[in-house]
Design a protein around this motif. Sequence first.
Motif, PDB file in Angstrom:
ATOM      1  N   SER A  48      21.530  43.727  10.889  1.00 19.94           N
ATOM      2  CA  SER A  48      19.798  44.252  10.667  1.00 19.94           C
ATOM      3  C   SER A  48      19.326  44.568  12.082  1.00 19.94           C
ATOM      4  O   SER A  48      18.635  45.320  12.126  1.00 19.94           O
ATOM      5  N   THR A  49      19.812  43.741  13.207  1.00 17.23           N
ATOM      6  CA  THR A  49      19.210  43.979  14.591  1.00 17.23           C
ATOM      7  C   THR A  49      19.885  45.548  14.747  1.00 17.23           C
ATOM      8  O   THR A  49      19.373  46.268  15.934  1.00 17.23           O
ATOM      9  N   LEU A  50      20.675  46.237  14.342  1.00 17.77           N
ATOM     10  CA  LEU A  50      21.476  47.524  14.763  1.00 17.77           C
ATOM     11  C   LEU A  50      20.687  48.454  14.122  1.00 17.77           C
ATOM     12  O   LEU A  50      20.704  49.868  14.511  1.00 17.77           O
ATOM     13  N   ILE A  51      19.689  48.334  13.299  1.00 19.42           N
ATOM     14  CA  ILE A  51      18.951  49.408  12.414  1.00 19.42           C
ATOM     15  C   ILE A  51      18.349  50.483  13.290  1.00 19.42           C
ATOM     16  O   ILE A  51      18.573  51.504  13.058  1.00 19.42           O
ATOM     17  N   GLY A  52      17.681  49.902  14.544  1.00 16.92           N
ATOM     18  CA  GLY A  52      17.011  50.890  14.935  1.00 16.92           C
ATOM     19  C   GLY A  52      17.868  52.088  15.886  1.00 16.92           C
ATOM     20  O   GLY A  52      17.370  52.872  16.379  1.00 16.92           O
ATOM     21  N   SER A  53      19.070  51.364  15.953  1.00 11.65           N
ATOM     22  CA  SER A  53      20.138  52.373  16.613  1.00 11.65           C
ATOM     23  C   SER A  53      20.774  53.509  15.940  1.00 11.65           C
ATOM     24  O   SER A  53      21.540  54.498  16.340  1.00 11.65           O
ATOM     25  N   GLY A  54      20.584  53.447  14.543  1.00 11.50           N
ATOM     26  CA  GLY A  54      21.032  54.644  13.633  1.00 11.50           C
ATOM     27  C   GLY A  54      22.105  54.363  12.869  1.00 11.50           C
ATOM     28  O   GLY A  54      22.757  53.203  13.300  1.00 11.50           O
ATOM     29  N   VAL A 174       2.752  51.285  18.092  1.00 12.72           N
ATOM     30  CA  VAL A 174       2.751  50.126  17.375  1.00 12.72           C
ATOM     31  C   VAL A 174       4.520  50.132  17.156  1.00 12.72           C
ATOM     32  O   VAL A 174       4.798  51.151  16.206  1.00 12.72           O
ATOM     33  N   GLY A 175       5.214  49.163  17.491  1.00 10.11           N
ATOM     34  CA  GLY A 175       6.598  49.485  17.480  1.00 10.11           C
ATOM     35  C   GLY A 175       7.427  48.005  16.986  1.00 10.11           C
ATOM     36  O   GLY A 175       6.715  46.870  17.017  1.00 10.11           O
ATOM     37  N   ASP A 176       8.665  48.186  17.263  1.00 16.38           N
ATOM     38  CA  ASP A 176       9.370  46.603  17.141  1.00 16.38           C
ATOM     39  C   ASP A 176      10.718  46.413  18.133  1.00 16.38           C
ATOM     40  O   ASP A 176      11.177  45.469  18.192  1.00 16.38           O
ATOM     41  N   ALA A 177      10.756  47.512  18.822  1.00 18.26           N
ATOM     42  CA  ALA A 177      12.223  47.529  19.653  1.00 18.26           C
ATOM     43  C   ALA A 177      12.003  48.168  21.006  1.00 18.26           C
ATOM     44  O   ALA A 177      11.152  48.989  21.229  1.00 18.26           O
ATOM     45  N   ALA A 178      13.178  48.550  21.514  1.00  8.66           N
ATOM     46  CA  ALA A 178      13.243  48.741  23.066  1.00  8.66           C
ATOM     47  C   ALA A 178      12.716  50.468  23.037  1.00  8.66           C
ATOM     48  O   ALA A 178      12.184  50.913  23.737  1.00  8.66           O
ATOM     49  N   PRO A 179      13.265  51.154  22.188  1.00 15.75           N
ATOM     50  CA  PRO A 179      12.904  52.570  22.227  1.00 15.75           C
ATOM     51  C   PRO A 179      11.592  52.767  21.984  1.00 15.75           C
ATOM     52  O   PRO A 179      10.754  53.704  22.668  1.00 15.75           O
ATOM     53  N   VAL A 194       5.770  44.185  17.224  1.00 11.81           N
ATOM     54  CA  VAL A 194       5.753  43.311  16.193  1.00 11.81           C
ATOM     55  C   VAL A 194       6.999  42.251  16.615  1.00 11.81           C
ATOM     56  O   VAL A 194       8.015  42.793  16.975  1.00 11.81           O
ATOM     57  N   THR A 195       6.859  41.035  16.210  1.00 12.80           N
ATOM     58  CA  THR A 195       8.106  39.948  16.462  1.00 12.80           C
ATOM     59  C   THR A 195       9.023  39.903  15.176  1.00 12.80           C
ATOM     60  O   THR A 195      10.129  39.241  15.352  1.00 12.80           O
ATOM     61  N   VAL A 201      17.921  42.740  21.222  1.00 13.35           N
ATOM     62  CA  VAL A 201      17.497  41.856  22.255  1.00 13.35           C
ATOM     63  C   VAL A 201      16.002  41.246  21.957  1.00 13.35           C
ATOM     64  O   VAL A 201      15.269  41.848  21.258  1.00 13.35           O
ATOM     65  N   PRO A 202      15.880  40.149  22.745  1.00 20.49           N
ATOM     66  CA  PRO A 202      14.545  39.570  22.377  1.00 20.49           C
ATOM     67  C   PRO A 202      13.163  40.456  22.726  1.00 20.49           C
ATOM     68  O   PRO A 202      13.223  40.977  23.781  1.00 20.49           O
ATOM     69  N   VAL A 203      12.308  40.529  21.605  1.00 26.66           N
ATOM     70  CA  VAL A 203      11.283  41.239  21.798  1.00 26.66           C
ATOM     71  C   VAL A 203      10.528  40.908  22.825  1.00 26.66           C
ATOM     72  O   VAL A 203       9.650  41.606  23.732  1.00 26.66           O
TER      73      VAL A 203
END
Length: 237
Positions: A48-54, A174-179, A194-195, A201-203
């Motif tokens: 799930s933590t990889l979802i933002g990476s595509g 408003v987002g959730d990750a590094a990008p 959002v957390t 990586v830790p938000v």
Amino acid sequence: MTDRDLEGWTIAFDLDGTLVDSAPDLIGTLNRLLVEEGLPPVEMDSASTLIGSGARALLVHGFEAAGAPVERAQSDELFERFLVDYAAHIADGSRPFDGVVETLERLAARGAILVVATNKRSDLSELLLQKLDLARHFAAIVGPDRVSARKPSGAHLKEAVATAGGDPERAIMVGDAAPDAGAAKDAGMPCILVTFGFTPVPVETLGADVLIDDFEDVEEAVDGLLSDFYVSKALKF
């Protein structure tokens, strides 16, 4: 009557992990493809933590977890199969996070322009938001194919805000990750993270102006950032 005190401001939202918990359907597609390739499915938490990476990152993770050669995971053919399957199942289990609908309605009632700025392809973003009855809240839905550069480039946010009819000088991300954090910094926009989203990586390390644990706290965070903005502006005179 609601005070339209947010007129002239635009709020840009990331999609996956910010507005919508899309993990069930993205990882569902990943696991169907892995099984078709003769590989074991992955656990939800591991991917799930990889979802933002595509999609490509998800495929590589699945192959690596199975000890299989990643060259196959990187093939265009498998990537296209992923997109076809995902489009067919895009809202089977995906749902807005708690408080999303109510918060968007309150922000719009106060005059804010709302826009989605996502690294998810625009057609898939529109399909997901339409199926979840969220598309109606946004002046524009802007994926990487509709801008000159994708997040973490600030150009993505500036062009998304402009597409929605807003002013990039008066916008909040408003987002959730590094990008999201990187794009906001590059664009010179305040950033709320959002957390509860998808980040490897830790938000807390991403440099947000405000961290929130619940989506319904977006409105209070926006008010705080605008208060700081107007105080800072007043001090210049």
